[in-house]
Write a protein that holds these residues in place. Structure first.
Motif, mmCIF file in Angstrom:
data_model
loop_
_atom_site.group_PDB
_atom_site.id
_atom_site.type_symbol
_atom_site.label_atom_id
_atom_site.label_comp_id
_atom_site.label_asym_id
_atom_site.label_seq_id
_atom_site.Cartn_x
_atom_site.Cartn_y
_atom_site.Cartn_z
ATOM 1 N N GLU A 491 31.318 44.543 34.603
ATOM 2 C CA GLU A 491 32.222 43.488 35.064
ATOM 3 C C GLU A 491 31.826 42.186 34.380
ATOM 4 O O GLU A 491 30.875 41.524 34.787
ATOM 5 C CB GLU A 491 32.146 43.351 36.586
ATOM 6 N N HIS A 492 32.571 41.804 33.356
ATOM 7 C CA HIS A 492 32.226 40.656 32.524
ATOM 8 C C HIS A 492 32.105 39.375 33.357
ATOM 9 O O HIS A 492 31.098 38.653 33.251
ATOM 10 C CB HIS A 492 33.285 40.486 31.430
ATOM 11 N N GLN A 493 33.102 39.067 34.159
ATOM 12 C CA GLN A 493 33.077 37.830 34.934
ATOM 13 C C GLN A 493 31.946 37.839 35.952
ATOM 14 O O GLN A 493 31.319 36.805 36.208
ATOM 15 C CB GLN A 493 34.417 37.621 35.643
ATOM 16 N N ARG A 494 31.655 39.002 36.517
ATOM 17 C CA ARG A 494 30.561 39.108 37.477
ATOM 18 C C ARG A 494 29.224 38.765 36.814
ATOM 19 O O ARG A 494 28.394 38.075 37.408
ATOM 20 C CB ARG A 494 30.518 40.525 38.053
ATOM 21 N N GLU A 495 29.027 39.218 35.577
ATOM 22 C CA GLU A 495 27.788 38.905 34.853
ATOM 23 C C GLU A 495 27.694 37.407 34.573
ATOM 24 O O GLU A 495 26.611 36.815 34.660
ATOM 25 C CB GLU A 495 27.710 39.702 33.549
ATOM 26 N N ILE A 496 28.817 36.777 34.234
ATOM 27 C CA ILE A 496 28.817 35.332 34.009
ATOM 28 C C ILE A 496 28.419 34.597 35.288
ATOM 29 O O ILE A 496 27.593 33.670 35.282
ATOM 30 C CB ILE A 496 30.205 34.856 33.516
#
Length: 681
Positions: A491-496
């Motif tokens: 989950e890209h946004q979760r990592e950000i």
């Protein structure tokens, strides 16, 4: 556990060697086992010893300056000494005294020199040596270095001689410490080693703790009480804290009551020898590596003179290291007080029970300022890092500032590397917060998905052990940042979000830690908040001008859409501060991207190839290099790199590259054009 099994003793170390040069004890030279009669000249002996240990050829001028107090004909006396040295060391078919124009050196590669042999094994690392090897090395110490040798009116040589004597005593103490750890508690050999160790460093807390443990193990409590009383008196006379000694005695008696079997060894006890404050810190996980910076020796100042450039440089290093907040730095007052009591750097480090020691010297020569610095692991006497700096005296203040930057950044990098390597050798279950953090760093700097996941777990372990460890939060933020930047996370946004959240926790725990603000600056860039990112990264530099990664990341942000020339300056400065940094490939790539934006494609290609050549360069670095080569017209080389890139990541494309970075529109257009030419569009 012994890593290396050795069976040879001292006699075997010299077998098959024609020439033996002994520098420990009174100087001796033997040929084929027969001692040679040395001339009475003290300066000849000094010259041979100095050249035998010199890392490179020396000028005749330097040797004359070192040993002769302006005689009528110093070069003539040097020639006489060299002729006598040839008689002792040369053979008809083998010249060992080498002169080339104005330089002199000794080639003793086929000879045995006791100090050189000790230096070699010390650098290999005492923990890797077997018991027999440690016994053999201990047996080499037949006396002090160049025992009985003094050269009047030669202060530079005398300073070198004293430094060598202190260093070799520290080596002997370290060898004895590791040998004692292999021996049975209370054995005659262990007591003999402890006695020698005490003579070398009478204020080393560790040896007194082990003596007390050995005495209680043998039931010799009265002797233990007598040893404690005498030692406490000696410590208090020197103004040293005796509380850890009393605690060690209580612990030794408690431990002895619970361990009566013969299998109990000093190796088991060695882990419980920290002072009370450090022991408590270790049990809670809140520990940092400790370091002392001793006053530098000014070889050009009158004997006993203090307060000049040497002291200023040491004080500057202490202040700058403390700002990094990654190490427990002994205060200046303590370090200077020990020095004023004529306690040498190595003994001071053991007295303070610190992990690392920094010492150095400076001298003025022909309008030049020459500074030598060493970082030493205090318990093994291993030189972790050494360097020398040479500046014009006309630029003294500029030189001191630049030296301070480079020395502090090097110490920080080298200690971190040493701690990472130490942590990776320990069982994960035995790690405290400090060890788990450095185990995480070891994996983090491998720059692949699997190691990044392991790094994340070790950082979480560190935080479970110590929730106030700001650097572990910063490391955890970096792993989430990598997942987002490299496209490893599900989950890209979760990592950000997690990169930002953990960076915020790092800042909350320690707002003065430059690594915390560095993590926050990177997280803000990831969120697309460029201006706030630059502000946070500048805060990093303001807190610690020596924090190389802060300079690098300023360049990273600027190279994509900001000031390209400033990015190059930041890249260059970060590399000067940390020339062997694990992120060196990134520093080089930053320069390459900035050069692309300035239209200097040929230079960009060359710098990008240097980035690719660094260990652990990841897919984005390969892509940068391939596109820089394409822009420079080196299409065939670029396509070869693309082939390597696709083996590493088959689906890699320019869209993924552009999504990872925050490129200005014109820069993105340049990279897309290059990608089309080489097949990653």
């Amino acid at each position: 556990m012994e890593i290396t099994v050795e069976s040879d003793r001292y006699a075997d170390l010299t077998s098959g060697v024609q020439i033996h040069v002994g520098l420990l004890g009174r100087m001796s030279i033997s040929r084929a086992g027969r001692p040679l009669t040395l001339p009475a000249s003290r300066k000849l002996r000094a010259l041979i010893a100095y050249l035998a240990l010199a890392p490179h050829a020396l000028t005749r001028e330097r040797l004359c300056e070192l040993l002769w107090d302006i005689p009528n004909d110093p070069r003539g006396e040097l020639r006489w000494c060299l002729s006598k040295a040839r008689c002792l060391l040369d053979e008809p078919a083998r010249s060992r005294v080498r002169t080339d124009k104005d330089t002199v050196r000794l080639d003793l590669t086929d000879c045995y020199v006791d100090v050189t042999d000790i230096n070699r094994w010390m650098q290999q690392g005492l923990p890797t040596l077997g018991t027999e090897r440690l016994r053999a090395l201990s047996g080499i110490f037949g006396g002090d270095f160049l025992e009985g040798l003094q050269i009047e009116r030669s202060p530079d040589f005398q300073s070198w001689l004293n430094a060598q004597r202190r260093r070799l005593r520290a080596c002997h103490a370290a060898i004895l410490e590791h040998l004692v750890a292999r021996l049975a508690t209370g054995s005659q050999e262990s007591f003999s080693c402890l006695d020698k160790w005490l003579q070398l460093v009478p204020f080393d807390l560790r040896v007194h703790e082990l003596v007390l443990q050995a005495l209680t193990h043998r039931g010799r409590l009265r002797e233990g009480e007598e040893h404690l009383a005498a030692t406490v008196r000696a410590f208090e006379l020197e103004g040293l804290d005796s509380v850890p000694l009393r605690k060690a005695w209580r612990d030794a008696k408690t431990r002895a009551a619970g361990h009566s079997g013969p299998e109990h060894t000093l190796l088991c006890a060695a882990g419980a020898t920290l002072p009370a404050s450090e022991s408590d810190a270790s049990s809670s996980g809140a520990r940092r590596a400790s370091i002392v910076i001793m006053p530098f020796l000014d070889r050009s100042a009158p004997s006993g003179a203090r307060g000049g450039i040497a002291d200023a440089l040491a004080f500057d290093i202490i202040t700058r290291l403390a700002k990094l907040r990654s190490l427990f730095v002994i205060a200046q007052g303590t370090a200077f007080a020990l020095d004023q009591r004529n306690i040498g750097p190595e003994e001071a480090a053991r007295t303070l029970n610190v992990d690392y020691l920094v010492s150095g010297s400076l001298r003025r020569q022909a309008k030049r300022l020459i500074v030598n610095v060493e970082l030493v692991e205090s318990r093994t006497a291993r030189i972790v890092w050494a360097d020398f700096f040479d500046y014009s005296l006309d630029d003294t203040f500029l030189a001191l500032n630049e030296m301070g930057d480079r020395i502090v950044a090097s110490i920080d990098t080298e200690v971190e590397m040493a701690e990472r390597n130490r942590a990776i050798l320990k069982p994960p279950s035995s790690l405290d917060a400090w060890g788990a953090h450095h185990r995480g760093l070891w994996h983090m700097y491998r720059f692949n998905r699997g190691d990044n996941e392991l790094a994340m777990q070790f950082f979480k372990t560190a935080l479970r052990l110590d929730p106030t460890f700001s650097r572990a939060y910063a490391g955890l933020s970096f792993t989430h940042w990598q997942n987002a930047f490299q496209g490893w996370g599900e989950e890209h946004q979760r990592e950000i979000d997690l990169a930002f959240e953990t960076a915020g926790q790092s800042v909350f725990v320690d707002d003065r830690d430059p690594a915390a603000h560095w993590a926050m600056g990177r997280a803000l860039w990831l969120r697309g908040e460029r201006d706030q990112s630059l502000t946070e990264l500048q805060r990093t530099i303001d807190l610690s001008p020596n924090f190389a990664l802060g300079h690098y990341t300023l360049g990273f942000v600027n190279c994509q859409s900001g000031d390209a020339k400033a990015a190059i300056d930041s890249s260059d400065h970060s590399r000067r501060l940390s020339p062997f940094d694990p992120l060196l490939f990134g520093m080089l790539a930053v320069r390459a991207i900035a050069l692309v934006r300035l239209g200097r494609f040929d230079e960009a290609a060359d710098w990008s190839l240097m980035a690719v050549a660094r260990p652990h360069a990841h897919a984005h670095i390969l892509a940068i290099a391939a596109q820089c080569l394409a822009l420079a017209g080196r299409v065939e080389e670029a396509r070869n790199l693309v082939s390597t890139l696709h083996k590493l990541q088959p689906s890699y494309s320019i869209d993924g590259f552009v999504a990872a970075f925050r490129l200005s529109a014109d820069t993105e257009a340049l990279f897309r054009k290059a990608a089309e030419r080489i097949g990653i569009a």
